[in-house]
Design an enzyme around this catalytic site. Structure first.
Site, PDB file in Angstrom:
ATOM      1  N   VAL A 228       0.877  -1.167   0.000  1.00 10.53           N
ATOM      2  CA  VAL A 228       0.000   0.000   0.000  1.00 10.53           C
ATOM      3  C   VAL A 228       0.918   1.220   0.000  1.00 10.53           C
ATOM      4  O   VAL A 228       2.075   1.133   0.399  1.00 10.53           O
ATOM      5  CB  VAL A 228      -0.972   0.019   1.211  1.00 10.53           C
ATOM      6  CG1 VAL A 228      -2.015  -1.080   1.081  1.00 10.53           C
ATOM      7  CG2 VAL A 228      -0.231  -0.101   2.521  1.00 10.53           C
ATOM      8  N   SER A 229       0.396   2.340  -0.444  1.00  6.88           N
ATOM      9  CA  SER A 229       1.247   3.513  -0.645  1.00  6.88           C
ATOM     10  C   SER A 229       1.598   4.268   0.626  1.00  6.88           C
ATOM     11  O   SER A 229       2.562   5.019   0.649  1.00  6.88           O
ATOM     12  CB  SER A 229       0.582   4.481  -1.625  1.00  6.88           C
ATOM     13  OG  SER A 229       0.488   3.855  -2.879  1.00  6.88           O
ATOM     14  N   SER A 230       0.820   4.084   1.687  1.00  8.25           N
ATOM     15  CA  SER A 230       1.125   4.835   2.909  1.00  8.25           C
ATOM     16  C   SER A 230       0.763   4.030   4.149  1.00  8.25           C
ATOM     17  O   SER A 230      -0.002   3.071   4.081  1.00  8.25           O
ATOM     18  CB  SER A 230       0.378   6.169   2.915  1.00  8.25           C
ATOM     19  OG  SER A 230      -0.999   5.937   3.088  1.00  8.25           O
TER      20      SER A 230
ATOM     21  N   GLN B  84      -2.945   3.462   4.957  1.00 11.68           N
ATOM     22  CA  GLN B  84      -3.756   2.559   4.135  1.00 11.68           C
ATOM     23  C   GLN B  84      -3.710   1.139   4.701  1.00 11.68           C
ATOM     24  O   GLN B  84      -2.753   0.742   5.348  1.00 11.68           O
ATOM     25  CB  GLN B  84      -3.278   2.573   2.685  1.00 11.68           C
ATOM     26  CG  GLN B  84      -3.553   3.899   1.997  1.00 11.68           C
ATOM     27  CD  GLN B  84      -3.062   3.908   0.568  1.00 11.68           C
ATOM     28  OE1 GLN B  84      -2.045   3.316   0.244  1.00 11.68           O
ATOM     29  NE2 GLN B  84      -3.791   4.593  -0.288  1.00 11.68           N
TER      30      GLN B  84
END
Length: 189
Positions: free
Chosen positions: A13-15, A18
């Protein structure tokens, strides 16, 4: 060694905020032996768990991903990863795209899908730049400010990092900066 190889899962996931549960649930039916998970942007391959996984896999293993954008947002990086896996004798299966890179059709579709993922990322960056330009024009833009760091603390932590006493994540936490900011600092200093 088991001739069948292991089923490996890679999720991203990007962050930090998330949740990767959706990907975990989608990959559970594949009898995963080992999981690797990153919480960082897929814009490049400088990701701890991705690199750990690429070191870990052996001939006969199969890597399962939800979709190719989890592995990379760059066609070039995606194709480099696939080429590395191919040389190691490791299969890559993308659930969402229903693609197995060990087949000729799978390789062709991978190239097309990788190009689309890269195109999508470029569109996101373009929209982001347009939004920043509007915010600057309206005097609302607050980004791009230089983070001030304690240089002595940085030197001490860098030495600990170089000697493998702390991880890059711990390094960033101690400096009170994000991982991307730390990467920039390491290049600059």
């Amino acid at each position: 060694m088991n001739n069948k190889g292991q089923n490996i899962a890679y999720i991203r996931v990007s962050s930090i905020s998330q949740n990767e549960q959706r990907q975990i649930e989608a990959l559970k039916p594949y009898n995963i032996d080992k999981w690797f998970s990153d919480k960082i942007s897929g814009k490049n391959t400088n990701r701890n768990k991705l690199n750990e996984m690429l070191e870990y896999v052996r001939e006969g293993d199969t890597i399962h991903i939800l979709d190719f954008s989890r592995l990379s947002r760059s066609t070039k990086d995606l194709l480099n990863i696939v080429e590395l896996l191919e040389k190691k004798g490791v299969k890559l299966i993308s659930i969402k795209e229903n693609i197995d890179t060990s087949t000729p059709v799978g390789k062709l579709l991978l190239t097309v899908i990788g190009a689309i993922a890269e195109f999508e990322r470029q569109n996101i960056l373009e929209r982001q730049a347009e939004g920043i330009a509007i915010a600057k024009k309206e005097g609302k833009y607050k980004g791009g400010q230089k983070k001030k760091i304690d240089r002595e603390l940085f030197k001490k932590l860098k030495e600990d990092y170089d000697n493998r006493k702390i991880t890059k994540t711990k390094f960033a936490e101690e400096l009170k900066v994000s991982r991307p900011t730390l990467d920039k600092l390491l290049k600059e200093l």
